[in-house]
Scaffold this active site. Structure first.
Site, PDB file in Angstrom:
ATOM      1  N   GLN A 197       2.005 -10.651  -3.537  1.00 30.72           N
ATOM      2  CA  GLN A 197       3.021 -10.057  -2.670  1.00 30.72           C
ATOM      3  C   GLN A 197       3.776  -9.039  -3.520  1.00 30.72           C
ATOM      4  O   GLN A 197       4.702  -9.384  -4.246  1.00 30.72           O
ATOM      5  CB  GLN A 197       3.944 -11.153  -2.126  1.00 30.72           C
ATOM      6  CG  GLN A 197       3.205 -12.261  -1.378  1.00 30.72           C
ATOM      7  CD  GLN A 197       2.632 -11.822  -0.029  1.00 30.72           C
ATOM      8  OE1 GLN A 197       3.293 -11.129   0.735  1.00 30.72           O
ATOM      9  NE2 GLN A 197       1.393 -12.200   0.245  1.00 30.72           N
ATOM     10  N   ALA A 238       9.772 -13.128   7.756  1.00 32.37           N
ATOM     11  CA  ALA A 238       8.545 -13.136   6.963  1.00 32.37           C
ATOM     12  C   ALA A 238       8.225 -11.744   6.412  1.00 32.37           C
ATOM     13  O   ALA A 238       8.922 -10.768   6.697  1.00 32.37           O
ATOM     14  CB  ALA A 238       7.395 -13.654   7.813  1.00 32.37           C
ATOM     15  N   HIS A 239       7.169 -11.667   5.652  1.00 33.96           N
ATOM     16  CA  HIS A 239       6.803 -10.410   4.987  1.00 33.96           C
ATOM     17  C   HIS A 239       6.417  -9.316   5.984  1.00 33.96           C
ATOM     18  O   HIS A 239       5.838  -9.589   7.015  1.00 33.96           O
ATOM     19  CB  HIS A 239       5.702 -10.600   3.942  1.00 33.96           C
ATOM     20  CG  HIS A 239       4.466 -11.317   4.400  1.00 33.96           C
ATOM     21  ND1 HIS A 239       3.389 -11.482   3.581  1.00 33.96           N
ATOM     22  CD2 HIS A 239       4.152 -11.925   5.565  1.00 33.96           C
ATOM     23  CE1 HIS A 239       2.465 -12.153   4.221  1.00 33.96           C
ATOM     24  NE2 HIS A 239       2.894 -12.431   5.420  1.00 33.96           N
ATOM     25  N   ASN A 240       6.779  -8.094   5.621  1.00 34.78           N
ATOM     26  CA  ASN A 240       6.403  -6.896   6.371  1.00 34.78           C
ATOM     27  C   ASN A 240       7.053  -6.794   7.747  1.00 34.78           C
ATOM     28  O   ASN A 240       6.652  -5.963   8.558  1.00 34.78           O
ATOM     29  CB  ASN A 240       4.871  -6.797   6.524  1.00 34.78           C
ATOM     30  CG  ASN A 240       4.176  -6.608   5.189  1.00 34.78           C
ATOM     31  OD1 ASN A 240       3.912  -7.580   4.487  1.00 34.78           O
ATOM     32  ND2 ASN A 240       3.933  -5.369   4.807  1.00 34.78           N
TER      33      ASN A 240
END
Lengths: 349, 349, 349
Positions: A197, A238-240
């Site tokens: 990540q 969460a990511h993105n």
């Protein structure tokens, strides 16, 4: 501190009914305020408290029937008016000392504005820039290569990890984590291999983030929280994910990876949003709903999986008619059978 | 950093279509990557982005129809291939200094491997052993009598309480708490007396734990997270829970006391699992579901209370037909009544 | 440590069946305890483990059929009896050093009882009072103007913000935040202006608060957690909430602003409670339910939006009959149509 109702109204700009010379010494809520206190009515839930309140003054809207024998300020927006009144009585916040506390651990390769405040036992990593007026409270961690703008307030025990970019006037409450790794694995034969990540988190100006919030860094690129977004406690981002300007994300919501939440949308408490979705601007997801698909602007969705609000309301309401409906259908079956038998008899004769 | 597409493919082992000599300087996502960047398509949601992407190269699977005039690497597993490409462009992680930071508070009765890193203002209690290559980041707390294996990464502001046993290659993200007390009381006449929580938490090798996670110690015995389990952010794991190997526990799940989650099972986001249950291996509990009973291996359960997935899907879908069904039944009632009256008339005549 | 079963029973006050001279060296759970260990049966889930257990002794209730050839203590309340047995085998907790650790940051304007323990790298702000026997663990933050009573246990990495008032015998687990700002904004043209949150949090005697809990300060006045309340991990308590005596708030619950939870009520895991509600005393909200309206004392509510438990159970159960019901109604429609046609023919002839 002590003000007459007239002095308070000078600040508020409303219209006094009753005794403008009465003295007010503090503020209180409509349910609790008593003699010497000013209160207000904004939420209709509390309209019944109007007549029984012993507060010395009440701020109400012009469309509310004024209670008898009370000192009032009539104002278009009692919430804003009360906020201004409250400021009169609030103690000025303790001035924060500029500079770096001697117990803090600040990397010599960081750039701390002389008008920033790095407090006791805070940590600041190499290459990080912190702007004027920004407070890093005790026991908070700012990693390597971060940027914090001006006049940010980072509460104690916050963690801001490497590469995070934070604008001006951002507030982050305690135990929140900015830039933990996104949850991403490649699975072969049950074994999960971590996907690096390597992205960052970007938080724009005027964002407020509650306590115990987790915002994951992007796999690559950026997880972005845009200007004016307000995030409540215990929220998972969460990511993105991209959250557009002025959204409200209420406590315990979760937003899955790569989803885009459109401008000025509201995610109510404990709502869950699936991954890779687009939520159109000015949408509302009601409390505890679970959104599994992209939705148009100005949508209101409800339920789990979420459906358009009206449809969900109608369906949910009808569920409680179901036990009776089942009885009705059983009775109909019986009657139809009788009719069939009668018709058979008829035919036979 | 700069690589040609051919150089990248040498690392990946796919098949190039288009210009292998084109130069790539970084990675990006399918929605954002532009000139000079390589991207990939793994999630079918983004198939529409293939033709409009301005990325200099795209990694796709052989079963995807290749877009025209693009530079491609065809590869069986675009996710894994892209991960390898990404590693080419990632900066090497900053080397971590071995040894104990002078601002850390480390009990002389602990055993810290010389190749471990105990960073600024970290705390390590008496009798605790920490292995080679393990990093305890600033402001983290490791209590008394703990064991941490080799090559673990403990992020800032983590709390690991007395007696916790942690294997090798474990990652724990910020603000997570390992070994808080289980929630157990004996109640007499409304008053709750605390049941001592004297057990520990055991975390095996290769486990990753997200940020703001709570894992409670056992009442006695152990709360166990077995090898290869990956836990997302804001998850609650109660006392005496056992999570078998290679499970995935997604954000905001809660698992109640003494439950056993079978190997390689998946608990999706915001799911809640009751206490004293057994979940068979390779099971799936869908997002926001609430499981109230034990289930067989390879089960898929959904809803609250959770039912077998197919049954729940069918029942949920039928709910939205219910408003129309109610109308149909009302119409039937009317017709049957008419038929009965007609039959009565018939009989009378 | 080693005791005979008789020695253990002297402490417990039950009735021995079997060998009172057998030696016990530790405690264990009914599923795991073996030779040399004592265990107990309280949860009927585990009744099947009675006959197969290899524990040297088992504590059971008088209404349980005693297994053959086992050493038993018969006791009215096996949980309490086992708790007493467990205390025999538990190591005495490490004595906590009184006084202020030299690495702590304690404001000279605070009042710390000499018999309190302020541990490594803890922070205490000006004007804060901390009572005898209270432990502030490493890396915890206590702000300005707080009061902590006697014999409190504040775990590591806890944040207690300005003005918080905490009684005696309060336990607060790691990463919890007491006194973060309430989530309140005034919105004009999509822009959200922060409403100052100038109230405090009051936590009365004998309260226990789990890890990663957020309790917001009041807008003005107080957010109150009354005596004997027990709060599990990852719970959200919004501004101006009142939780009356002896409530249980299970993991991941969320309570919205200004709601009052009546005495000895139970909010089960992941339940969500709306704002400005009153929950009558001794009420139960079941797991994952979403309460949207005030309820009477001794209510039990379930579902989202929550309904009375019995009604919700009946409605939920009937949903799974719905696919069959739809088929039945379709068949009825057909039959009724046939009857109508037959009747028509009848009439015509």
């Amino acid at each position: 501190v002590k003000f007459t109702l007239e002095q308070i109204n000078e600040r508020i700009g409303g219209k006094i009914e009753g005794d403008g010379a009465i003295e007010i010494t503090s503020v209180g809520s409509i349910t609790d305020a008593g003699v010497g206190q000013i209160t207000f009515l904004a939420n209709p839930c509390y309209i019944r408290n109007l007549s029984t309140s012993t507060a010395s003054a009440i701020i109400i809207a012009p469309d509310i029937k004024p209670p008898k024998d009370k000192n009032l300020i009539i104002h278009e927006n009692p919430s804003i008016a009360f906020m201004k009144a409250m400021e009169l009585f609030c103690p000025a916040p303790r001035p924060v000392p500029h500079g770096i506390d001697k117990s803090a651990s600040v990397d010599p390769g960081s750039e701390i504005d002389p008008a920033a405040s790095i407090q006791a036992m805070a940590y600041v990593g190499p290459g990080t820039k912190i702007g004027a007026g920004t407070v890093v409270s005790p026991l908070s961690y700012i990693g390597e290569g971060c940027t914090l703008g001006q006049n940010c307030l980072i509460y104690p025990n916050v963690t801001i990890l490497d590469g995070s970019q934070i604008g001006d006037n951002v507030i982050i409450h305690s135990s929140s984590v900015i830039g933990s790794d996104g949850y991403g694995y490649i699975t072969v034969d049950d074994r999960h291999t971590k996907i690096p990540q390597n992205g960052i988190v970007v938080i724009e100006d005027d964002v407020e983030i509650g306590s115990n919030v987790s915002i994951d860094r992007a796999r690559f690129d950026k997880t972005i929280i845009k200007q004016g977004v307000k995030i409540d406690n215990l929220v998972q981002i969460a990511h993105n994910v991209t959250i557009e300007k002025n959204c409200l994300v209420v406590a315990q919501c979760g937003i899955s990876g790569s989803t885009e939440v459109g401008e000025a949308s509201i995610l109510a408490g404990q709502a869950g949003i699936g991954g890779h979705l687009k939520i159109g601007h000015h949408s509302v997801i009601t409390a505890q709903s679970g959104l599994g698909k992209s939705i148009e602007p100005k949508s209101m969705f409800s339920g789990s999986p979420a459906r358009p609000f009206q449809q969900e309301q109608r369906a949910k309401a009808s569920v409680y008619k179901l036990p009776d409906l089942i009885k009705t259908v059983r009775a109909l079956e019986k009657k139809v059978k009788e009719l069939e038998e009668a018709a058979q008899v008829n035919q036979d004769t």
